[in-house]
Design a protein around this motif. Sequence first.
Motif, PDB file in Angstrom:
ATOM      1  N   ASN A   1       0.803  -1.231   0.000  1.00 25.39           N
ATOM      2  CA  ASN A   1       0.000   0.000   0.000  1.00 25.39           C
ATOM      3  C   ASN A   1       0.834   1.278   0.000  1.00 25.39           C
ATOM      4  OD1 ASN A   1      -2.378  -1.455   0.023  1.00 25.39           O
ATOM      5  ND2 ASN A   1      -2.401  -1.612   2.259  1.00 25.39           N
ATOM      6  N   GLY A   2       2.108   1.144  -0.364  1.00 26.26           N
ATOM      7  CA  GLY A   2       3.014   2.290  -0.302  1.00 26.26           C
ATOM      8  C   GLY A   2       2.557   3.473  -1.149  1.00 26.26           C
ATOM      9  N   HIS A   3       1.770   3.228  -2.178  1.00 28.97           N
ATOM     10  CA  HIS A   3       1.271   4.307  -3.037  1.00 28.97           C
ATOM     11  C   HIS A   3      -0.189   4.667  -2.762  1.00 28.97           C
ATOM     12  CE1 HIS A   3       4.337   4.132  -6.624  1.00 28.97           C
ATOM     13  NE2 HIS A   3       4.873   4.507  -5.479  1.00 28.97           N
ATOM     14  N   VAL A   4      -0.801   3.941  -1.843  1.00 32.54           N
ATOM     15  CA  VAL A   4      -2.254   4.094  -1.700  1.00 32.54           C
ATOM     16  C   VAL A   4      -2.595   5.252  -0.760  1.00 32.54           C
ATOM     17  CG1 VAL A   4      -4.431   2.960  -1.126  1.00 32.54           C
ATOM     18  CG2 VAL A   4      -2.568   1.631  -2.128  1.00 32.54           C
ATOM     19  N   VAL A   5      -2.829   6.408  -1.346  1.00 37.26           N
ATOM     20  CA  VAL A   5      -3.316   7.546  -0.557  1.00 37.26           C
ATOM     21  C   VAL A   5      -4.706   7.121  -0.068  1.00 37.26           C
ATOM     22  CG1 VAL A   5      -3.899  10.005  -0.587  1.00 37.26           C
ATOM     23  CG2 VAL A   5      -2.106   9.115  -2.120  1.00 37.26           C
ATOM     24  N   ALA A   6      -4.825   6.929   1.249  1.00 38.50           N
ATOM     25  CA  ALA A   6      -6.035   6.306   1.787  1.00 38.50           C
ATOM     26  C   ALA A   6      -7.280   7.062   1.360  1.00 38.50           C
ATOM     27  CB  ALA A   6      -5.951   6.259   3.313  1.00 38.50           C
TER      28      ALA A   6
END
Length: 318
Positions: free
Chosen positions: A69-74
Amino acid sequence: MTDIMTRRQTETAAETPDDGIILGPNQYGKAEVRVVKVTRDGDRHSIEDLNVTSQLRGDFEAAHLDGDNGHVVATDTQKNTVFSFARDGIGSPEAFLLRLSDHFTSSFDWVEGGRWLAESYAWDRIQVDGEGHDHSFVRSGQETRTAVVVAEGAERHIIAGLKGLTVLKTTQSGFVGFPKDRYTSLKETTDRILATDVSARWRYAQDADARDLDFNEIYADVKRILLEEFTRQYSAALQATLFDMGRAVLAAHPEIAEIRFSMPNKHHFVVDLEPYGLDNPNEVFFASDRSYGLIEAAVTREGQAEVASAWEAVSSFC
Ligand SMILES: O=c1[nH]c(=O)c2[nH]c(=O)[nH]c2[nH]1
């Protein structure tokens, strides 16, 4: 489910089975953030009432393939951003969505674009002794305003619109000259009720000044034109009226590149009152809610380039 979770947690992308199955187009974000902004100008308040959806596009492969989830802007962060941006005011739905698109695409390298949508709901001041009240409002019952911003890298597509603008005229509408075959039972008429719920979306031309437009003023004028044109002349068919409405909008607004419509033909059938010993000179109708005709079209300018990717953000014609 357990098997899938275990595999995602233990495999790296390099270990993903080479089964020819790949991730297709994707986007994600927070849908329907209901934000109400009150602007307090002393005792005189005003409100803006929006339902905002934010969806990001870009490099999110690792999230789907590896559970990384390193790129997943929540989506929760996206929601909070909507509320935080509202603190500085909304202005117009289009300007607000442009601000959000600029923020997400400039803050995160891997966010290459996205789509931001808003519905906005109008409130009128409650009239007390002939004066609009300072802080009490009544929802105005007409249409819902819509806006979409699609970002593709540095490009912005801006699509404004409305839906649920219900209009009806009791005459000056007919439908004749259509082909007749063994399945045709519809009688020709030159005097019928014409009624529809107008859904329209218009795309602003993509020039450098598009961001500086007064979107609220244009919205009000487009709505005025749509209403006036609906009634201005005899309707030979809802198709012809749709085109007249679109043509009038484009003629008055060079900053609009094209306009699309989805309009149900809300049939009103003359009721046969003869069994009850009564005539019916086009005065008593059965308002059928289904089935209904569905008339959809784009009205555009000659030589206008198609911008399919902008319209992919909205379903079908509207
Ligand atoms: O305005 C109309 N367009 C149609 O295409 C159509 N078809 C129909 O049955 N009634 C109508 N009316």
